[in-house]
Scaffold this motif. Sequence first.
Motif, short mmCIF file in Angstrom:
data_model
loop_
_atom_site.label_atom_id
_atom_site.label_comp_id
_atom_site.label_asym_id
_atom_site.label_seq_id
_atom_site.Cartn_x
_atom_site.Cartn_y
_atom_site.Cartn_z
N GLY A 52 7.70 6.67 2.10
CA GLY A 52 6.59 6.87 1.23
C GLY A 52 5.38 6.64 1.75
N ALA A 53 5.13 6.86 3.07
CA ALA A 53 3.90 7.08 3.69
C ALA A 53 3.05 5.79 3.34
N VAL A 54 3.26 4.49 3.31
CA VAL A 54 2.64 3.32 3.04
C VAL A 54 3.33 2.27 4.27
N PHE A 55 1.86 1.62 4.85
CA PHE A 55 2.13 0.84 5.81
C PHE A 55 1.96 -0.56 5.20
N HIS A 56 2.96 -1.62 4.95
CA HIS A 56 2.56 -2.80 4.54
C HIS A 56 2.42 -3.80 5.37
N LEU A 57 1.38 -4.44 5.20
CA LEU A 57 1.04 -5.86 6.01
C LEU A 57 1.14 -7.08 5.31
N ILE A 58 1.92 -8.02 5.67
CA ILE A 58 2.37 -9.00 4.95
C ILE A 58 1.88 -10.59 5.16
N LYS A 109 -2.16 2.02 13.37
CA LYS A 109 -3.20 2.92 13.54
C LYS A 109 -2.42 4.40 13.65
N GLU A 110 -1.40 4.35 14.37
CA GLU A 110 -0.46 5.68 14.09
C GLU A 110 -0.11 6.19 12.80
N ALA A 111 0.54 5.25 12.09
CA ALA A 111 0.80 5.41 10.73
C ALA A 111 -0.33 5.84 10.04
N ILE A 112 -1.84 5.44 9.94
CA ILE A 112 -2.82 5.84 9.43
C ILE A 112 -3.14 7.26 9.87
N SER A 139 -1.04 5.27 3.92
CA SER A 139 -2.04 4.38 3.25
C SER A 139 -1.63 2.80 3.77
N VAL A 140 -2.47 1.90 3.38
CA VAL A 140 -2.21 0.68 3.81
C VAL A 140 -2.11 -0.45 2.54
N SER A 141 -0.85 -1.10 2.45
CA SER A 141 -0.88 -2.10 1.30
C SER A 141 -0.97 -3.35 1.96
#
Length: 596
Positions: free
Chosen positions: A69-75, A126-129, A134-136
């Motif tokens: 989904g190309a989303v990096f989730h910070l929890i 940073k690799e994902a971006i 995107s960042v959620s």
Amino acid sequence: MAIAPDFSEWFIRQVTNFADDYGCEPERAFPAWALKFIHDTEADFAYNQTDTLSQGDAGLDGWYYDKEGAVFHLIQAKFLKDPIESTIQPGSIDSLIKVTQYLMNPDAISAGPHKDKLLDASIKLKEAIANGASVSLDVYLAGKITDQSKNIFESAVEAMGDEYSATIYDTQKFNDLKLSDDPISNLANEKVIFKLSRASSFYESSEENIPGVEKSAVATLDGRSVGDAVAKWNARLFHGNVRYYLRRTNRINKEMLNTLSTDEGKKSFWLFNNGLTVVADSFEFSNGNLEAINPQIVNGAQTSSVLQESRAKVAEGEVAVQCRVIAISDNAEGINALNRISSYTNSQSPVKISDLQSNSKRQKTLQSAFGMLPMPVFYERRRGEWKSLSSAVKAQFANRLVTKEQVGQHYLAYLGRPAESVAKKEEIFGDLEEVAFNTEISAQVYMLAHELFEQADYLLKKSSSEELIALVPGLAHKVIAAQDDSPTQLEAIRRARGLICVHAVALAKEALHWRYGAIGKARADSLRAHLHDMNHPIYKFVWKVCFRTLRNWFVSLNDKSALKPSLQKPETLAILKASLADVLSDMDKKSLPNLE
């Protein structure tokens, strides 16, 4: 939508059961359970990816990278005293914004016990971006949040940039997601009408020769019409895709929503958007419309849900949407065609392969076989099928229930393929189907494999620690004897609980075969009866030798932190079987009772 009357008890029970499984407090278990529930991850993965009880982590309680989904989730997670009525204090989740800023600037991460954890998350983020993700910023909240606090948080995240978004999962949202797991009917025999962008904007193809496909076409639909259809039929228009439909994140849809907010964007939507793929029992074009019987959107959940949300901004004729529509035959070839279409057109495969196999002859045969056991077991071949049964029918099975996913995975482990049973669980409905679901194997054998897994799983629970340590006292020893805060060996292996359980099943089968030979219908029936008694010598024998073997292997493992990766290697079972042989060599077969 109000919180369902039974939800509170279910919600708290889910978290406390997860805590029991991993030997931790509910506050620690909550983010792991929530990550598993929301994103359908493995329980062990969710536990290892989260941690709410650490100091010095700047408020980062976990992260999850959804590569497809190309989303990096910070929890960040908060487990309030009363998950139903308690309200979070204003500003108490702002630290998630601050830690995100730290992660984007790793030089700002101060020294401390969790520096390595934060640096690892920073590198991955940073690799994902850099790869376009995107960042959620996700808040898991067992409690309530005021609209004002929610709006302030979301506005602050939005100010960080277009690639950032916020999603708050409070108790209300968990309630709504739970409802999405209940049985939802499709649109069988229902006609859904989509307006064409222009009366002639369709093309029927006659070149397909794939078995199971009756006919196909390409059409340009009116975007407002699609939005209206989603508003009317809701989850029934997605059926197997319903969990994704209700779990979509704001960020995923943000660019489409922005596109639909301008005249230029509306005009270019057809060019910028990949459109929909719809399968149906049948369809035809008539009077400027696409008329489809039982349409299911297998690709394009994001597009269609955004069009629904944007109906106030989109008038009829303003937005055009590409659509491929395919009529599938009502037979095994049609199911196979649907499986391939879903797999090839959507990288996220929202329609699960397991759902597509529900009505196959193989699955129906197995359901019948389980129902004919002396103590009948309901074999759930369709998602939500058990919930749809009447109380009287459930009583006939005395609440004995297994799912096809459980049966396939546990039998594959029983066959000596434990790593595959976890890593390739979707393939048990694909390339591994004939192995995992062999209709020539007695349901008694399948139930033996399943119950071996259930017993291993039970023994690994925190509440069963005394029972397991009584069988294998060495599990109470510290991993590092000289360290007071070192976990016990049992606590350490519990962190890879799922993989430990499937390996225990494989070892249990080997141990039973060593004592009783080949296991068919009759022996499986007898073994199941004896194994139901926790005081029976066969029960004690099986689990003593299996967990003693697993403990010996763990103790000999050079890198204890590599427990899970080691168990994911198929060759590990050969090492375990060799160790089991050593354990069994010290035993006298005659000391164990006969089955007769």
